[in-house]
Design a protein around this motif. Structure first.
Motif, PDB file in Angstrom:
ATOM      1  N   ALA A 166      29.090  39.580  38.737  1.00 13.97           N
ATOM      2  CA  ALA A 166      29.742  39.704  37.426  1.00 13.97           C
ATOM      3  C   ALA A 166      29.718  41.155  36.948  1.00 13.97           C
ATOM      4  CB  ALA A 166      29.060  38.798  36.406  1.00 13.97           C
ATOM      5  N   LEU A 167      28.605  41.837  37.133  1.00 12.26           N
ATOM      6  CA  LEU A 167      28.506  43.239  36.730  1.00 12.26           C
ATOM      7  C   LEU A 167      29.456  44.116  37.543  1.00 12.26           C
ATOM      8  CD1 LEU A 167      24.631  43.496  36.338  1.00 12.26           C
ATOM      9  CD2 LEU A 167      26.335  43.459  34.494  1.00 12.26           C
ATOM     10  N   GLU A 168      29.552  43.854  38.838  1.00 13.60           N
ATOM     11  CA  GLU A 168      30.456  44.627  39.689  1.00 13.60           C
ATOM     12  C   GLU A 168      31.913  44.414  39.288  1.00 13.60           C
ATOM     13  OE1 GLU A 168      29.395  43.368  43.625  1.00 13.60           O
ATOM     14  OE2 GLU A 168      27.503  44.474  43.589  1.00 13.60           O
ATOM     15  N   VAL A 169      32.278  43.168  39.012  1.00 16.07           N
ATOM     16  CA  VAL A 169      33.653  42.867  38.595  1.00 16.07           C
ATOM     17  C   VAL A 169      33.953  43.527  37.258  1.00 16.07           C
ATOM     18  CG1 VAL A 169      35.202  41.004  37.854  1.00 16.07           C
ATOM     19  CG2 VAL A 169      33.837  40.742  39.934  1.00 16.07           C
ATOM     20  N   ALA A 170      33.029  43.437  36.308  1.00 19.45           N
ATOM     21  CA  ALA A 170      33.238  44.051  34.996  1.00 19.45           C
ATOM     22  C   ALA A 170      33.399  45.567  35.124  1.00 19.45           C
ATOM     23  CB  ALA A 170      32.078  43.708  34.069  1.00 19.45           C
ATOM     24  N   ALA A 171      32.573  46.204  35.934  1.00 15.85           N
ATOM     25  CA  ALA A 171      32.658  47.649  36.127  1.00 15.85           C
ATOM     26  C   ALA A 171      33.979  48.035  36.791  1.00 15.85           C
ATOM     27  CB  ALA A 171      31.473  48.144  36.955  1.00 15.85           C
ATOM     28  N   GLU A 172      34.408  47.248  37.762  1.00 12.54           N
ATOM     29  CA  GLU A 172      35.677  47.515  38.437  1.00 12.54           C
ATOM     30  C   GLU A 172      36.851  47.373  37.474  1.00 12.54           C
ATOM     31  OE1 GLU A 172      38.547  48.559  41.073  1.00 12.54           O
ATOM     32  OE2 GLU A 172      36.389  48.791  41.311  1.00 12.54           O
ATOM     33  N   ARG A 173      36.851  46.331  36.660  1.00  9.58           N
ATOM     34  CA  ARG A 173      37.927  46.139  35.674  1.00  9.58           C
ATOM     35  C   ARG A 173      37.952  47.291  34.668  1.00  9.58           C
ATOM     36  NH1 ARG A 173      38.647  43.373  39.180  1.00  9.58           N
ATOM     37  NH2 ARG A 173      39.176  41.197  39.291  1.00  9.58           N
ATOM     38  N   ALA A 174      36.775  47.764  34.282  1.00  9.34           N
ATOM     39  CA  ALA A 174      36.699  48.900  33.361  1.00  9.34           C
ATOM     40  C   ALA A 174      37.319  50.141  34.026  1.00  9.34           C
ATOM     41  CB  ALA A 174      35.253  49.164  32.961  1.00  9.34           C
ATOM     42  N   ARG A 175      36.964  50.419  35.270  1.00 10.51           N
ATOM     43  CA  ARG A 175      37.517  51.574  35.987  1.00 10.51           C
ATOM     44  C   ARG A 175      39.037  51.479  36.101  1.00 10.51           C
ATOM     45  NH1 ARG A 175      32.735  51.115  38.825  1.00 10.51           N
ATOM     46  NH2 ARG A 175      33.607  49.728  40.400  1.00 10.51           N
ATOM     47  N   GLU A 176      39.545  50.273  36.403  1.00 15.00           N
ATOM     48  CA  GLU A 176      40.992  50.069  36.534  1.00 15.00           C
ATOM     49  C   GLU A 176      41.722  50.417  35.243  1.00 15.00           C
ATOM     50  OE1 GLU A 176      41.397  45.982  37.643  1.00 15.00           O
ATOM     51  OE2 GLU A 176      40.769  46.333  39.712  1.00 15.00           O
ATOM     52  N   ARG A 177      41.046  50.248  34.116  1.00 17.73           N
ATOM     53  CA  ARG A 177      41.660  50.501  32.813  1.00 17.73           C
ATOM     54  C   ARG A 177      41.308  51.886  32.259  1.00 17.73           C
ATOM     55  NH1 ARG A 177      41.003  45.311  33.791  1.00 17.73           N
ATOM     56  NH2 ARG A 177      42.388  43.755  32.908  1.00 17.73           N
ATOM     57  N   GLY A 178      40.635  52.689  33.071  1.00 17.77           N
ATOM     58  CA  GLY A 178      40.291  54.034  32.652  1.00 17.77           C
ATOM     59  C   GLY A 178      39.095  54.112  31.720  1.00 17.77           C
ATOM     60  N   ALA A 179      38.341  53.034  31.607  1.00 20.93           N
ATOM     61  CA  ALA A 179      37.162  53.006  30.737  1.00 20.93           C
ATOM     62  C   ALA A 179      35.927  53.419  31.534  1.00 20.93           C
ATOM     63  CB  ALA A 179      36.957  51.614  30.147  1.00 20.93           C
TER      64      ALA A 179
END
Length: 106
Positions: A10-23
Motif C-alpha cells: 500500500a505504501l509503495e502504491v501510494a508513493a508511486e501514485r504521488a510521483r505520477e502526479r508530481g507530488a
C-alpha cells in the motif's frame, strides 16, 4: 503477520501514485478492509505506521474503513447484516450464502 506485506505494498502504491502526479508527499492514505478479508485493521495500521518513516507517506493520516459483512436474502429479496457466523436473515430466518460485502481490501 501478512499485514506487514500488505502495508508495504500500500505504501509503495501510494508513493508511486504521488510521483505520477508530481507530488512529493502523501498526506492521507485511505483503505477499505472487509470483516471477511482476513486482515486485522489494528495490525495493518501498526504496520503502516512502522514502515512509513523515510517514505513519501511519512506522517500521513491512515484512514482504515472497516466494511461489515452484508448478505442478500433470496427469500425476502433484501440485504441484511448477519448477527454471527450463521448467515440467517433476521426477517425470515432463511440461510444465505450470498455475501455481497465484507471481502474488500481496497
Amino acid at each position: 503477520m501478512h499485514e506487514g506485506g500488505l502495508a508495504q505494498t500500500a505504501l509503495e502504491v501510494a508513493a508511486e501514485r504521488a510521483r505520477e502526479r508530481g507530488a512529493t508527499r502523501v498526506h492521507r492514505l485511505t483503505l477499505r478492509v472487509g470483516d471477511l478479508s482476513g486482515v486485522v485493521p489494528e495490525a495493518l495500521r501498526f504496520a503502516l505506521e512502522a514502515l512509513s518513516p523515510d517514505t513519501p507517506v511519512a506522517g500521513a493520516a491512515f484512514d482504515i474503513e472497516v466494511v461489515p459483512v452484508e448478505c442478500h436474502c433470496a427469500a425476502c429479496d433484501r440485504p441484511f447484516r448477519p448477527a454471527d457466523v450463521v448467515y440467517a436473515c433476521p426477517a425470515c430466518g432463511a440461510l444465505s450464502g450470498d455475501v455481497r460485502r465484507g471481502h474488500e481490501l481496497e
